[in-house]
Design an enzyme around this catalytic site. Structure first.
Site, short mmCIF file in Angstrom:
data_model
loop_
_atom_site.label_atom_id
_atom_site.label_comp_id
_atom_site.label_asym_id
_atom_site.label_seq_id
_atom_site.Cartn_x
_atom_site.Cartn_y
_atom_site.Cartn_z
N GLU A 1 18.84 -95.48 36.94
CA GLU A 1 18.97 -96.85 36.46
C GLU A 1 19.24 -96.92 34.96
O GLU A 1 19.98 -97.79 34.50
CB GLU A 1 17.71 -97.66 36.80
N CYS B 1 32.61 -108.49 45.98
CA CYS B 1 32.62 -109.66 45.08
C CYS B 1 32.93 -109.19 43.66
O CYS B 1 32.15 -109.38 42.73
CB CYS B 1 31.26 -110.36 45.15
N GLN C 1 25.18 -100.63 31.88
CA GLN C 1 26.50 -100.84 31.26
C GLN C 1 27.45 -99.67 31.52
O GLN C 1 28.35 -99.41 30.72
CB GLN C 1 26.36 -101.04 29.75
N THR C 2 27.23 -98.94 32.60
CA THR C 2 28.02 -97.75 32.87
C THR C 2 28.34 -97.69 34.36
O THR C 2 27.48 -97.94 35.19
CB THR C 2 27.25 -96.48 32.44
N LEU D 1 28.17 -89.94 27.36
CA LEU D 1 27.78 -91.05 28.24
C LEU D 1 27.62 -92.36 27.48
O LEU D 1 27.73 -93.44 28.06
CB LEU D 1 26.49 -90.70 28.98
N GLY D 2 27.36 -92.25 26.16
CA GLY D 2 27.25 -93.46 25.35
C GLY D 2 25.86 -94.08 25.34
O GLY D 2 24.97 -93.68 26.09
N TRP E 1 21.44 -90.57 43.81
CA TRP E 1 20.09 -91.10 43.58
C TRP E 1 19.55 -91.85 44.79
O TRP E 1 18.48 -92.43 44.73
CB TRP E 1 20.07 -92.01 42.35
N ARG E 2 20.32 -91.85 45.89
CA ARG E 2 19.81 -92.49 47.10
C ARG E 2 19.29 -91.46 48.09
O ARG E 2 18.99 -91.79 49.24
CB ARG E 2 20.92 -93.34 47.75
N ASP F 1 21.30 -107.86 37.47
CA ASP F 1 22.27 -107.25 36.57
C ASP F 1 23.56 -108.08 36.60
O ASP F 1 23.59 -109.17 37.16
CB ASP F 1 22.53 -105.80 37.00
N TYR G 1 15.73 -106.01 34.03
CA TYR G 1 16.52 -105.49 35.14
C TYR G 1 15.96 -104.15 35.64
O TYR G 1 15.70 -103.97 36.84
CB TYR G 1 18.01 -105.29 34.76
#
Length: 364
Positions: A45, A200, A50-51, A88-89, A32-33, A146, A128
């Site tokens: 997005e 991080c 949550q994935t 994918l949920g 997607w970039r 996020d 978000y």
DNA sequence: CATGCGTGGCT
DNA sequence: TAGCCAAGCAT
């Protein structure tokens, strides 16, 4: 301006430079970039909510291959959209995206809105996602806060507020409005998320490799492992379920779930919750008669499926069923007899997908 | 503000 | 194994 966490004398410009320099050297080549098509950014997005990135990549590739433009998705049937989302949920994401894309086509002439006001009205687009699309696709200086960003900022400023509280997220958004590099909001937001994903990290953060460790209060205080502070989730509730595999002339009975609630719009094998102390097979027989007007008895155990959701734990016991008698006319519209070979055309949740695989194996 | 909503990977 | 975590949103 709302309350924020940025200290009085924090060197914002130096921080931006260090972060952006690092990102430009380390950014991943993600599908997607490849361009800044707001539609593709939007799809990515939603999938990324949550994935994890590695999970999303193959889904994104197939989805965009089938629906390369906003118009192509708008014209699609919901069934096909759900089929591409299978596994994918959080399936309401797919249905909300589909609805919202149709709205953009009809109300905005197919152009994804470029203001927070308008884009936030679309189903499935929260604070978000709105910020992510506005900054990444349109280069607007909007926060996109996020879990990654909250973790990074919790450490950067040694914040001990619970990041699960909406009020905390708002303070982080206000902080980003102070910090954001207005000359490159797209990279700034992506850099914070990328830093959270690659350096991080939740456990064992790589402070020694971190491009902004000189700015980090938690690192200076040696408490990075304790942050962020996050309330504990309560354990999932245990539920016993009984399902029936009912065959008739080479076809099997499946059922479409209602369009709201758990696994909305997906297909399943007829099933119901077993009440405490109730007999499994008795429960199933009564359910099949009351909901499908089918008198049947169980004829063997197919399999057990254990499946854990965020908030539920299913113990699903599956039985083969033999029809004794049925009232064809009163089969509900949500139910359908289908060939075993046609099961691949329907979107099943993972739990029932395991049953599908078993039936197709046995057919071989 | 709290809860419901999926799934897979990792420790 | 059991728990935690992941580019959240709707209600």
């Amino acid at each position: 301006m709302t309350e924020h966490y940025v200290p009085k004398h924090f060197d914002i410009e130096s921080f931006q430079d260090a972060l952006l320099d690092w990102f430009e050297q380390n950014l991943r080549d993600l599908p997607w970039r490849r361009d800044k098509d707001p539609y593709k950014i939007w799809v990515s997005e939603i999938m990324l909510q949550q994935t994890q990135v590695d999970t999303v990549i193959p889904y994104f590739e197939k989805f965009i291959e089938r629906f390369p433009t906003l118009e192509s998705l708008a014209e699609a049937d919901e069934e096909e959209v759900l089929k591409l989302w299978e596994g994918l949920g959080y399936y309401s994401r797919a249905r909300n995206l589909h609805q919202a894309v149709r709205e953009v086509k009809s109300e905005y002439g197919g152009k994804v809105p470029d203001t927070r006001e308008e884009i936030s009205r679309l189903k499935g687009v929260g604070p978000y996602t709105a910020g992510a699309i506005l900054s990444i696709a349109y280069n607007r200086p909007e926060p996109a806060v996020d879990g990654n960003v909250m973790r990074v900022l919790s450490r950067l400023f040694h914040v001990r507020d619970d990041i699960q509280r909406p009020a905390t997220r708002k303070k982080f958004e206000a902080s980003i409005r102070q910090l954001i590099a207005v000359h490159n909001p797209s990279y700034f937001n992506q850099a914070l998320m990328e830093l959270g994903a690659l350096v991080c990290s939740p456990k064992s953060p790589g402070c020694l490799l971190c491009p902004v460790n000189a700015f980090c209060q938690a690192h200076q205080d040696g408490v990075q492992e304790e942050l962020p502070v996050k309330g504990k989730a309560k354990p999932p509730r245990e539920v016993d379920m009984v399902a029936g595999v009912i065959m008739k002339g080479g076809q099997v009975l499946i059922h479409k779930r209602p369009d709201s609630g758990l696994l909305a719009g997906l297909w399943e094998f007829p099933n119901t919750e077993r009440q405490k102390g109730e007999d499994w097979e008795e429960t199933l027989s009564r359910f099949l008669y009351e909901s499908f007007s089918i008198k049947a008895e169980t004829a063997g155990h197919v399999m057990d499926v254990k499946h854990t959701f965020s908030h539920l734990r299913w113990n699903l016991r599956v039985f083969q069923c033999e029809i004794i008698e049925e009232e064809e006319a009163s089969l509900p519209p949500s139910a359908r007899w289908v060939d075993l070979s046609a099961l691949d055309d329907y979107a099943f949740p993972v739990s029932h997908g395991k049953i599908v695989k078993r039936l197709q194996q046995d057919g071989d």
